[in-house]
Design a protein around this motif. Structure first.
Motif, PDB file in Angstrom:
ATOM      1  N   VAL A  75       0.815  -1.220   0.000  1.00  0.00           N
ATOM      2  CA  VAL A  75       0.000   0.000   0.000  1.00  0.00           C
ATOM      3  C   VAL A  75       0.844   1.264   0.000  1.00  0.00           C
ATOM      4  N   LEU A  76       2.028   1.191   0.619  1.00  0.00           N
ATOM      5  CA  LEU A  76       2.827   2.401   0.737  1.00  0.00           C
ATOM      6  C   LEU A  76       3.766   2.616  -0.445  1.00  0.00           C
ATOM      7  N   ARG A  77       3.819   1.617  -1.355  1.00  0.00           N
ATOM      8  CA  ARG A  77       4.688   1.794  -2.514  1.00  0.00           C
ATOM      9  C   ARG A  77       3.877   2.309  -3.685  1.00  0.00           C
ATOM     10  N   ARG A  78       4.427   3.258  -4.388  1.00  0.00           N
ATOM     11  CA  ARG A  78       3.673   3.869  -5.477  1.00  0.00           C
ATOM     12  C   ARG A  78       4.040   3.231  -6.804  1.00  0.00           C
ATOM     13  N   THR A  79       3.672   1.986  -6.956  1.00  0.00           N
ATOM     14  CA  THR A  79       3.969   1.293  -8.207  1.00  0.00           C
ATOM     15  C   THR A  79       3.223   1.946  -9.365  1.00  0.00           C
ATOM     16  N   LEU A  80       3.968   2.162 -10.446  1.00  0.00           N
ATOM     17  CA  LEU A  80       3.364   2.738 -11.649  1.00  0.00           C
ATOM     18  C   LEU A  80       3.884   1.979 -12.854  1.00  0.00           C
ATOM     19  N   PHE A  81       2.976   1.447 -13.656  1.00  0.00           N
ATOM     20  CA  PHE A  81       3.337   0.830 -14.929  1.00  0.00           C
ATOM     21  C   PHE A  81       2.612   1.577 -16.034  1.00  0.00           C
ATOM     22  N   TRP A  82       3.270   1.706 -17.166  1.00  0.00           N
ATOM     23  CA  TRP A  82       2.606   2.309 -18.326  1.00  0.00           C
ATOM     24  C   TRP A  82       2.991   1.507 -19.562  1.00  0.00           C
ATOM     25  N   CYS A  83       2.215   1.661 -20.611  1.00  0.00           N
ATOM     26  CA  CYS A  83       2.457   0.920 -21.851  1.00  0.00           C
ATOM     27  C   CYS A  83       2.351   1.830 -23.067  1.00  0.00           C
ATOM     28  N   TYR A  84       3.131   1.471 -24.056  1.00  0.00           N
ATOM     29  CA  TYR A  84       3.026   2.066 -25.388  1.00  0.00           C
ATOM     30  C   TYR A  84       2.495   0.956 -26.278  1.00  0.00           C
ATOM     31  N   VAL A  85       1.484   1.255 -27.060  1.00  0.00           N
ATOM     32  CA  VAL A  85       0.981   0.260 -28.015  1.00  0.00           C
ATOM     33  C   VAL A  85       0.934   0.897 -29.397  1.00  0.00           C
ATOM     34  N   SER A  86       1.117   0.081 -30.420  1.00  0.00           N
ATOM     35  CA  SER A  86       0.952   0.606 -31.774  1.00  0.00           C
ATOM     36  C   SER A  86       0.382  -0.459 -32.686  1.00  0.00           C
ATOM     37  N   LYS A  87      -0.311   0.030 -33.701  1.00  0.00           N
ATOM     38  CA  LYS A  87      -0.824  -0.799 -34.799  1.00  0.00           C
ATOM     39  C   LYS A  87      -0.501  -0.014 -36.046  1.00  0.00           C
ATOM     40  N   ASP A  88      -0.835  -0.566 -37.216  1.00  0.00           N
ATOM     41  CA  ASP A  88      -0.506   0.119 -38.469  1.00  0.00           C
ATOM     42  C   ASP A  88      -0.826   1.618 -38.447  1.00  0.00           C
ATOM     43  N   GLY A  89       0.222   2.442 -38.341  1.00  0.00           N
ATOM     44  CA  GLY A  89       0.037   3.878 -38.487  1.00  0.00           C
ATOM     45  C   GLY A  89      -0.557   4.619 -37.302  1.00  0.00           C
ATOM     46  N   ALA A  90      -0.751   3.965 -36.167  1.00  0.00           N
ATOM     47  CA  ALA A  90      -1.318   4.656 -35.010  1.00  0.00           C
ATOM     48  C   ALA A  90      -0.702   4.107 -33.729  1.00  0.00           C
ATOM     49  N   HIS A  91      -0.681   4.946 -32.717  1.00  0.00           N
ATOM     50  CA  HIS A  91      -0.095   4.506 -31.454  1.00  0.00           C
ATOM     51  C   HIS A  91      -0.807   5.167 -30.286  1.00  0.00           C
ATOM     52  N   ALA A  92      -0.559   4.667 -29.091  1.00  0.00           N
ATOM     53  CA  ALA A  92      -1.148   5.242 -27.876  1.00  0.00           C
ATOM     54  C   ALA A  92      -0.254   4.893 -26.703  1.00  0.00           C
ATOM     55  N   SER A  93      -0.229   5.790 -25.717  1.00  0.00           N
ATOM     56  CA  SER A  93       0.502   5.539 -24.475  1.00  0.00           C
ATOM     57  C   SER A  93      -0.455   5.779 -23.325  1.00  0.00           C
ATOM     58  N   PHE A  94      -0.362   4.944 -22.310  1.00  0.00           N
ATOM     59  CA  PHE A  94      -1.296   5.091 -21.191  1.00  0.00           C
ATOM     60  C   PHE A  94      -0.745   4.372 -19.976  1.00  0.00           C
ATOM     61  N   LYS A  95      -1.150   4.858 -18.803  1.00  0.00           N
ATOM     62  CA  LYS A  95      -0.819   4.177 -17.564  1.00  0.00           C
ATOM     63  C   LYS A  95      -1.693   2.934 -17.473  1.00  0.00           C
ATOM     64  N   VAL A  96      -1.129   1.831 -17.006  1.00  0.00           N
ATOM     65  CA  VAL A  96      -1.925   0.612 -16.841  1.00  0.00           C
ATOM     66  C   VAL A  96      -2.096   0.234 -15.372  1.00  0.00           C
ATOM     67  N   PHE A  97      -1.192   0.769 -14.522  1.00  0.00           N
ATOM     68  CA  PHE A  97      -1.338   0.510 -13.084  1.00  0.00           C
ATOM     69  C   PHE A  97      -0.762   1.672 -12.309  1.00  0.00           C
ATOM     70  N   TRP A  98      -1.567   2.207 -11.424  1.00  0.00           N
ATOM     71  CA  TRP A  98      -1.104   3.278 -10.559  1.00  0.00           C
ATOM     72  C   TRP A  98      -1.930   3.224  -9.287  1.00  0.00           C
ATOM     73  N   GLN A  99      -1.568   4.073  -8.338  1.00  0.00           N
ATOM     74  CA  GLN A  99      -2.218   4.062  -7.030  1.00  0.00           C
ATOM     75  C   GLN A  99      -3.556   4.785  -7.120  1.00  0.00           C
ATOM     76  N   ASP A 100      -4.638   4.032  -7.257  1.00  0.00           N
ATOM     77  CA  ASP A 100      -5.934   4.661  -7.472  1.00  0.00           C
ATOM     78  C   ASP A 100      -7.043   3.675  -7.100  1.00  0.00           C
TER      79      ASP A 100
END
Ligand SMILES: *[C@@H]1O[C@H](CO)[C@@H](O)[C@H](O)[C@H]1NC(C)=O
Length: 139
Positions: A75-100
């Protein structure tokens, strides 16, 4: 007798230590993060996820497959993971795990499931059993 108190203390710490390993204390939870290729027409999804300490590496995901990893969260650790994804000609970045707590609720306190679909990235809201739109693809 002081030495017997010392012994009890050692036993108590040993029990706590073993309990940790088993994930028994409620402040520790094992979380699973999933990134799913939900693209249509058999398209491949590229995914690369990171935390501050871990680079999980980039990979291509076949249609309908699930890239996942797990970790223990204090609970006291602020783990944060994020991902970059892409497909033909498009991409996105987003957090996948955070303290929430809202996120934890959607993940049913166990599985955070992100799905890349044709129109953007969704998170599976396990509490309501719906897929919630979170990120549009960027050209
Ligand atoms: C998690 O990934 C493994 C491959 O590393 C896969 O075999 C498994 O099906 C995935 N889990 C889920 C729930 O899809």
């Amino acid at each position: 007798m002081p030495s017997s108190n010392g012994f009890l203390l050692v036993v108590a710490f040993a029990i706590l230590f073993i309990a940790h390993g088993q994930g028994l204390p409620p402040e520790f939870t094992r979380w699973y993060v999933h990134v799913v290729n939900g693209l249509s027409n058999g398209r491949t999804l590229f995914v690369h996820c990171n935390s501050k300490d871990d680079d999980l590496g980039g990979r291509n995901l076949d249609p309908e497959t699930d890239f996942n990893w797990s970790f223990r969260q204090h609970v006291l650790r602020r783990t944060l993971f994020w991902c970059y994804v892409s497909k033909d000609g498009a991409h996105a970045s987003f957090k996948v795990f955070w303290q929430d707590v809202l996120l934890f609720h959607k993940c049913a306190w166990k599985d955070c499931i992100w799905i890349a679909k044709d129109d953007g990235v969704y998170i599976k809201d396990l509490a309501r059993n719906t897929d919630e739109f979170r990120r549009r693809w960027k050209p």
